[in-house]
Design an enzyme around this catalytic site. Structure first.
Site, mmCIF file in Angstrom:
data_model
loop_
_atom_site.group_PDB
_atom_site.id
_atom_site.type_symbol
_atom_site.label_atom_id
_atom_site.label_comp_id
_atom_site.label_asym_id
_atom_site.label_seq_id
_atom_site.Cartn_x
_atom_site.Cartn_y
_atom_site.Cartn_z
ATOM 1 N N HIS A 16 30.369 41.249 44.103
ATOM 2 C CA HIS A 16 30.395 39.820 43.425
ATOM 3 C C HIS A 16 31.746 39.020 44.247
ATOM 4 O O HIS A 16 32.566 39.695 44.200
ATOM 5 C CB HIS A 16 30.500 39.793 41.841
ATOM 6 C CG HIS A 16 30.195 38.527 41.022
ATOM 7 N ND1 HIS A 16 31.144 37.513 41.023
ATOM 8 C CD2 HIS A 16 29.079 37.919 40.689
ATOM 9 C CE1 HIS A 16 30.614 36.547 40.297
ATOM 10 N NE2 HIS A 16 29.244 36.697 39.997
ATOM 11 N N ASP B 212 22.786 41.797 37.905
ATOM 12 C CA ASP B 212 21.379 41.886 38.185
ATOM 13 C C ASP B 212 20.986 43.230 38.294
ATOM 14 O O ASP B 212 19.672 43.704 38.298
ATOM 15 C CB ASP B 212 21.260 41.156 39.884
ATOM 16 C CG ASP B 212 21.309 39.741 39.654
ATOM 17 O OD1 ASP B 212 20.742 39.134 38.847
ATOM 18 O OD2 ASP B 212 21.982 39.134 40.434
#
Length: 371
Positions: free
Chosen positions: A262, A314
């Site tokens: 991320h 996710d």
């Protein structure tokens, strides 16, 4: 020559605006939502509480939440003949493209579209939050020649959303896991789609235009499409050993493994992923799919050991959605439906203290050419 200003590819680390809505405090491992920890909210509150918090600045009591839910239920239905729009689209249309078209078309039904008062924007935001689950679910059903599923007004907001997707009323625990997922997807400071919405709003474009642009941004697999890619990987792996082998092959071939890493959470696990991991543990046990949880844990450990990367939201949201019966092509539209809340709050904030976004460039082309 004038001195060149600092260049940050991708605007990495650049402060683009002030906000009172949210902040990612990586050191404290906390996602701050108007002063509250998002994970704590997701564990103790409901999605509609965050709706009130982000749009009006305070958490509701029971009476306020009930009033808010009734306000949304009154707006669940879509205009007559609205669904005919989706029947005219090619069957190959991606659900995010159908969704984008639906939001854009819905603008035509909005009265006083160009009003910018705070209360007007809040009311428009609530209408969008009420109608978007209907658009998400039924644009998909129509594209797949399935029967339109009308909302059940007696169901709570998140239960009704999941019902319109699957055609089955969810159990209380299923509704809770889905509600939690909407909460953790609802707002996340300044990702690409939120920045897109604020840039569009800074031109004084309307809320629907800002959201339409944000849908296009979120469709990209580097932003919102990762949850779909994760589930396809899990299904391709089939077993724990098969999944490990698949990930090893991707690493060997220098392929990007979706669901890991991320731009903000570089050295720690996304706290939203940790919450969804626990949801998956419980949901997998209740549905006798512990194998799916074991696959995910094995993949998490492998990528951590091999690349030093941690799962993002996710990675664990994808198998949760799978066990809830949500079609894989709808994972990203559901993500956007949840994030609509944060986007509307950001657009409202942009209108209230607006300055047109107009950055400059670092020119690297030639100079002094003559025809």
């Amino acid at each position: 020559m004038p001195k060149q200003k600092s260049y940050k590819p991708g605007l990495d680390g650049v402060i683009a605006t002030e906000t009172k809505l949210s902040y990612l405090d990586v050191d404290a491992e906390e996602i701050v939502i108007r002063g509250y920890d998002l994970i704590e909210l997701a564990q103790t509150r409901k999605y509609l509480d965050i709706v009130q918090l982000l749009l009006r600045g305070e958490l509701p009591d029971e009476a306020q939440r009930s009033s808010l839910e009734q306000e949304l239920k009154n707006e669940y239905d879509l205009p007559n003949r609205f669904f005919s729009l989706f029947s005219k689209l090619p069957k190959e249309t991606h659900p995010m493209d159908a969704f984008r078209t639906g939001i854009s078309a819905l603008a035509g039904y909005e009265k006083n579209l160009n009003e910018r008062g705070e209360e007007k924007i809040i009311q428009t935001s609530l209408r969008l939050l009420a109608k978007i689950p209907n658009i998400v679910a039924n644009s998909y059903h129509i594209l797949h020649d399935e029967t339109v599923i009308q909302p059940k007004h007696e169901l709570p907001y998140s239960s009704n959303f999941l019902y319109m997707i699957t055609g089955k009323e969810p159990s209380p625990s299923e509704a809770r896991y889905f509600d939690q997922s909407l909460m953790v997807y609802s707002e996340h400071e300044m990702p690409n789609s939120t920045f897109t919405a604020r840039v569009i709003a800074s031109t004084n474009a309307d809320l629907y235009g800002a959201l339409t642009g944000a849908v296009a941004s979120l469709k990209g697999n580097l932003h919102g499409g990762a949850n779909e890619a994760v589930m396809h990987m899990l299904l391709e792996g089939r077993t724990t050993d098969g999944f490990r082998h698949l990930l090893y092959e991707k690493l060997k071939n220098k392929e990007k493994v979706m669901g890991f890493g991320h731009r903000v959470y570089m050295k720690k696990m996304d706290p939203r992923a940790a919450l969804m991991k626990e949801a998956l543990r419980e949901l997998a046990a209740s549905k006798k799919r512990e194998d799916l949880f074991e696959m995910c844990e094995a993949g998490e450990q492998l990528i951590k050991e091999e690349k030093g990367l941690y799962p993002n939201l996710d990675y664990y949201a994808a198998p949760v959605y799978y066990l809830l019966g949500i079609p894989i092509d709808l994972y990203t539209p559901v993500f956007f439906a949840a994030r609509t809340l944060g986007l509307c709050a950001h657009v409202s904030e942009q209108y209230a203290n607006n300055k047109l976004f107009r950055p400059r460039v670092l020119y690297t082309g030639p100079r002094g050419l003559h025809p």
